[in-house]
Design a protein around this motif. Sequence first.
Motif, short mmCIF file in Angstrom:
data_model
loop_
_atom_site.label_atom_id
_atom_site.label_comp_id
_atom_site.label_asym_id
_atom_site.label_seq_id
_atom_site.Cartn_x
_atom_site.Cartn_y
_atom_site.Cartn_z
N ILE A 214 23.72 -37.69 -7.28
CA ILE A 214 24.33 -37.62 -5.95
C ILE A 214 24.55 -36.14 -5.65
O ILE A 214 25.03 -35.39 -6.51
CB ILE A 214 25.65 -38.41 -5.85
N THR A 215 24.16 -35.71 -4.47
CA THR A 215 24.26 -34.29 -4.10
C THR A 215 25.53 -34.07 -3.28
O THR A 215 25.74 -34.72 -2.25
CB THR A 215 23.04 -33.84 -3.27
N ILE A 216 26.37 -33.18 -3.79
CA ILE A 216 27.57 -32.81 -3.02
C ILE A 216 27.36 -31.41 -2.46
O ILE A 216 26.64 -30.59 -3.04
CB ILE A 216 28.87 -32.89 -3.87
N ALA A 217 27.99 -31.14 -1.32
CA ALA A 217 27.92 -29.80 -0.72
C ALA A 217 29.34 -29.22 -0.70
O ALA A 217 30.28 -29.88 -0.26
CB ALA A 217 27.38 -29.89 0.70
N THR A 218 29.49 -27.98 -1.20
CA THR A 218 30.83 -27.40 -1.29
C THR A 218 30.81 -25.90 -0.99
O THR A 218 29.84 -25.21 -1.30
CB THR A 218 31.43 -27.63 -2.69
N THR A 219 31.91 -25.43 -0.40
CA THR A 219 32.11 -23.98 -0.22
C THR A 219 32.98 -23.42 -1.34
O THR A 219 33.22 -22.22 -1.38
CB THR A 219 32.80 -23.70 1.13
N ARG A 220 33.47 -24.31 -2.25
CA ARG A 220 34.36 -23.86 -3.33
C ARG A 220 33.83 -24.29 -4.69
O ARG A 220 34.50 -25.02 -5.45
CB ARG A 220 35.77 -24.42 -3.13
N PRO A 221 32.63 -23.85 -5.08
CA PRO A 221 32.11 -24.25 -6.40
C PRO A 221 32.99 -23.78 -7.55
O PRO A 221 32.94 -24.35 -8.65
CB PRO A 221 30.73 -23.60 -6.45
N GLU A 222 33.81 -22.73 -7.32
CA GLU A 222 34.69 -22.24 -8.39
C GLU A 222 35.76 -23.26 -8.77
O GLU A 222 36.42 -23.13 -9.82
CB GLU A 222 35.36 -20.92 -7.98
N LEU A 223 35.94 -24.30 -7.93
CA LEU A 223 36.92 -25.35 -8.23
C LEU A 223 36.28 -26.56 -8.91
O LEU A 223 36.93 -27.60 -9.06
CB LEU A 223 37.62 -25.80 -6.94
N LEU A 224 35.06 -26.41 -9.35
CA LEU A 224 34.34 -27.53 -9.96
C LEU A 224 35.14 -28.15 -11.10
O LEU A 224 35.23 -29.37 -11.23
CB LEU A 224 32.97 -27.05 -10.46
N PHE A 225 35.75 -27.31 -11.95
CA PHE A 225 36.48 -27.82 -13.11
C PHE A 225 37.72 -28.61 -12.72
O PHE A 225 38.28 -29.36 -13.53
CB PHE A 225 36.87 -26.68 -14.06
N ALA A 226 38.21 -28.44 -11.47
CA ALA A 226 39.41 -29.14 -11.01
C ALA A 226 39.06 -30.36 -10.16
O ALA A 226 39.95 -30.96 -9.54
CB ALA A 226 40.30 -28.19 -10.22
N CYS A 227 37.78 -30.73 -10.13
CA CYS A 227 37.34 -31.87 -9.34
C CYS A 227 37.74 -33.17 -10.03
O CYS A 227 37.51 -33.35 -11.23
CB CYS A 227 35.83 -31.81 -9.15
N GLN A 228 38.34 -34.10 -9.28
CA GLN A 228 38.77 -35.38 -9.84
C GLN A 228 38.13 -36.59 -9.15
O GLN A 228 38.38 -37.72 -9.54
CB GLN A 228 40.30 -35.50 -9.74
N ALA A 229 37.33 -36.32 -8.11
CA ALA A 229 36.64 -37.43 -7.44
C ALA A 229 35.58 -36.86 -6.50
O ALA A 229 35.64 -35.70 -6.09
CB ALA A 229 37.61 -38.30 -6.66
N VAL A 230 34.61 -37.71 -6.16
CA VAL A 230 33.67 -37.44 -5.08
C VAL A 230 33.92 -38.52 -4.03
O VAL A 230 34.07 -39.70 -4.37
CB VAL A 230 32.21 -37.48 -5.56
N ILE A 231 34.01 -38.12 -2.75
CA ILE A 231 34.24 -39.10 -1.70
C ILE A 231 33.07 -39.09 -0.71
O ILE A 231 32.44 -38.05 -0.48
CB ILE A 231 35.57 -38.88 -0.96
N VAL A 232 32.82 -40.27 -0.16
CA VAL A 232 31.77 -40.44 0.85
C VAL A 232 32.34 -41.31 1.97
O VAL A 232 33.30 -42.06 1.76
CB VAL A 232 30.51 -41.11 0.26
N ASN A 233 31.77 -41.21 3.15
CA ASN A 233 32.24 -42.04 4.25
C ASN A 233 31.81 -43.49 4.00
O ASN A 233 30.65 -43.75 3.67
CB ASN A 233 31.65 -41.55 5.57
N PRO A 234 32.74 -44.44 4.14
CA PRO A 234 32.40 -45.84 3.85
C PRO A 234 31.29 -46.40 4.74
O PRO A 234 30.65 -47.39 4.37
CB PRO A 234 33.73 -46.59 4.09
N GLN A 235 31.04 -45.77 5.91
CA GLN A 235 29.99 -46.25 6.81
C GLN A 235 28.65 -45.55 6.58
O GLN A 235 27.67 -45.87 7.25
CB GLN A 235 30.42 -46.03 8.26
N ASP A 236 28.62 -44.60 5.64
CA ASP A 236 27.39 -43.83 5.40
C ASP A 236 26.44 -44.68 4.56
O ASP A 236 26.67 -44.94 3.37
CB ASP A 236 27.73 -42.53 4.68
#
Length: 789
Positions: A214-236
């Motif tokens: 799954i491809t995520i897009a982020t402006t804060r890759p430096e926070l990768l280690f603090a990531c606790q979830a990936v979210i997507v729109n339920p209608q997507d």
Amino acid sequence: MGPKIEAKSWNPALEQSIFKIWEDNNLYIFSDTFTEKKPFVIDTPPPYPSGRPWHIGAAAHYAQIDMIARTARMKGYNVMFPIGIDRNGLPVEIYTEKKYKIQMRKMDRAKFLELCSHALDDLEKEMILIMKSMGMSCNFKDYYRTDSNEFRTLTQSTFIDLWKQGLVYIANRPNNYCPDCGTTIADQEIVYKDIPTKLVYINFMLKASDNRTITIATTRPELLFACQAVIVNPQDERYKELQGKTAILPLFSREIPILPHHSVKPEFGSGAVMVCSYGDQNDVNLFRELRLQEIVAFNENGLTTLEAGPYSNLNPQKARIRIIEDLKKAGVVEKEENILHRTPLCERSMNPIEIIPLQDYYIKQLEYIPQLKKLAMQLNFHPPMHRQILLNWLDSVAIDWPISRRRFYGTEIPIWYCNNCKTPNLPEAGKYYRPWKENPPFQRCHKCSSTEFTGEDRTFDTWMDSSITPLFITKYGRDKSLHCHLYPTQIRPQAKDIIRTWLYYTILRCFQLTDKLPWSDAWIMGYGADEKGEKMSKSKGNVIDPYPIVHHYGADTMRFWSASEANLGYDFRCSEQRIAGAKNFLSKLWNIGRFLSSFEVILEMPEQRLAMSDRWILAELSKLVIICNKGYNDFNFFIPANAIRDFTWNLFAAHYIELVKGRVYDLKNETGQYSATFALHRCYSTILLLLAPICPFITEKLWTTIYSQGTIHLQELPSAEQYYHLGNDLTRYTRPITDFNSMVWNKKKETISKETGRPLSLKDSIGVAIPVELQVFKEDLTAMHNIEK
């Protein structure tokens, strides 16, 4: 007789001597005895002296606040016009560090505070000098400082009162933090700016999925280690089958859930978003809502924590670079896009903030929002449109107000902690406490009776001090009878950019403490802008220094420019050329006064003895008084300034004075001469009275020279009731008179004299017919234009 005024032009150098007379006679000191006059209290903004104190836009702002005070005095109020100097908080520390080339956290706190207390002294003196040179009529003999023991005592006392009411609490929660300033900051202290950055597309492996990603897009890759979830729109539709599955963090190999959430915008980036602690306020909300376990990403030095593993102890920029490099080596970066990202910045350092969990003190504000909205509707805004800024802010308040700051120069939080049970212990209100260096004023912990304490070393948010100015100036907690007499105050004048801070916090705090609005009116001025319409700021380098302007052109020129240029609440453009143009009006005013000072002063005359031309100009004068009072009643000086200039220049001087010049010199026509002299002085004295709040120096000089009735500034501001009720029926002649005069003047310019071969001069005779409707002015018009009979 000769003119009382001999000087051919107004000399701005006279302003200093006039101001000294006012100062020596204590002309503007508020009487704190209970006089018959109603009090009018101005909650004046305490300016902050940083470098050159003001640019011309700020000077214009304070000049108009002085116009509020002068107007109120001329309306018969007992005016309290205090002035304070804001010397608290982070700006003082930054200025001190630069001035002495030191670092706050690398030196003794007591020594640093001593340097802070003296760093602004010279700038403060310069600021007071500028205010005096501008003719401000505030109480300079008793001005206050927000870093004084007296002021800080009140700040601490109000905090202790709120603590006793249960409105203060301590909590560990995510907060805005500026690593450069080294302290928590409130939402109100954040500004947003679109900054170029990279949007990085990263492929996360799915658990047990045969290499699916799954491809995520982020402006804060430096926070990768603090990531606790990936979210997507339920209608997507792209991710419907992935909701509830598990992804693997690249580089850190940690499992995280893929969850549906309505906040995701499918059109942004890949439509899949990291939830980290904490990239932004939305992440904070999501962690609460989704009950995620936070990982602290940055420490109080703005560096990554040990949780970052090999990327620990790095600032955000270096961590970003290192992590992107390693993600590329791992082959999981799909692409990068250059975008503009709306970035939260600290308004002081103008550097990006971080959100980190810290223990801070909070004042409850969320539960007050419904009441504050009602109060916002009760407050009279000038202009009304700026009420919406406050309402918008009230709608956006999402957390209680964090009031503790990890700084040195500010009002200390008056708390000692029990070494045994860690319970906060507070002293009694009424003294200034410094817990970081003083022993507590009590012997035992109120909870466990232990006798050992550690003093709090943090200070308050500077708005904790600024928000009590209406309480301080009315002697809240120090003189109950005087406070009750003066509070609530009448008006808070301020700029629109601090509605969400100073105005909001003051309403909140004063309502919590007094159950009342702190003022009946709020006067909101727009920005001073440069010729291109851009807001003036030192960082842009587009400011104009007011001191040389005032020195060269005079305070009255600057003040008249301010009033005539700035329509209340709207931004206004500043340039030396515009200011210089205002001087022309003062020159015209002076010349008229010089001319009239040759004639006997007549200020009373029965209406029935007035000539028709004089009745007409007095009808126009009555209309001017009505217009000016409308502006003054709304504290909008743009209205009287422009109305006075238009009447004085374009009607009184250009038409009326020319119309009656023949009669005013005609000794054979005693009644006509007397009537004209009366009308001239009636108009001119009224013009001076109406203009006095705006241009205090030139009006004072002209008034005391020609009319000699004491200072003009304690005279009564004209009202329409004081004037002849001549009605608008006579003002119907204004357009026909001015049109006829213009026609005659143009005809003389176009008519060639047979004797000289040149156009007729304005003194030459001419044959023209006076219109039927103007026959009542025939005698004056004939003399004015030398019309052949």
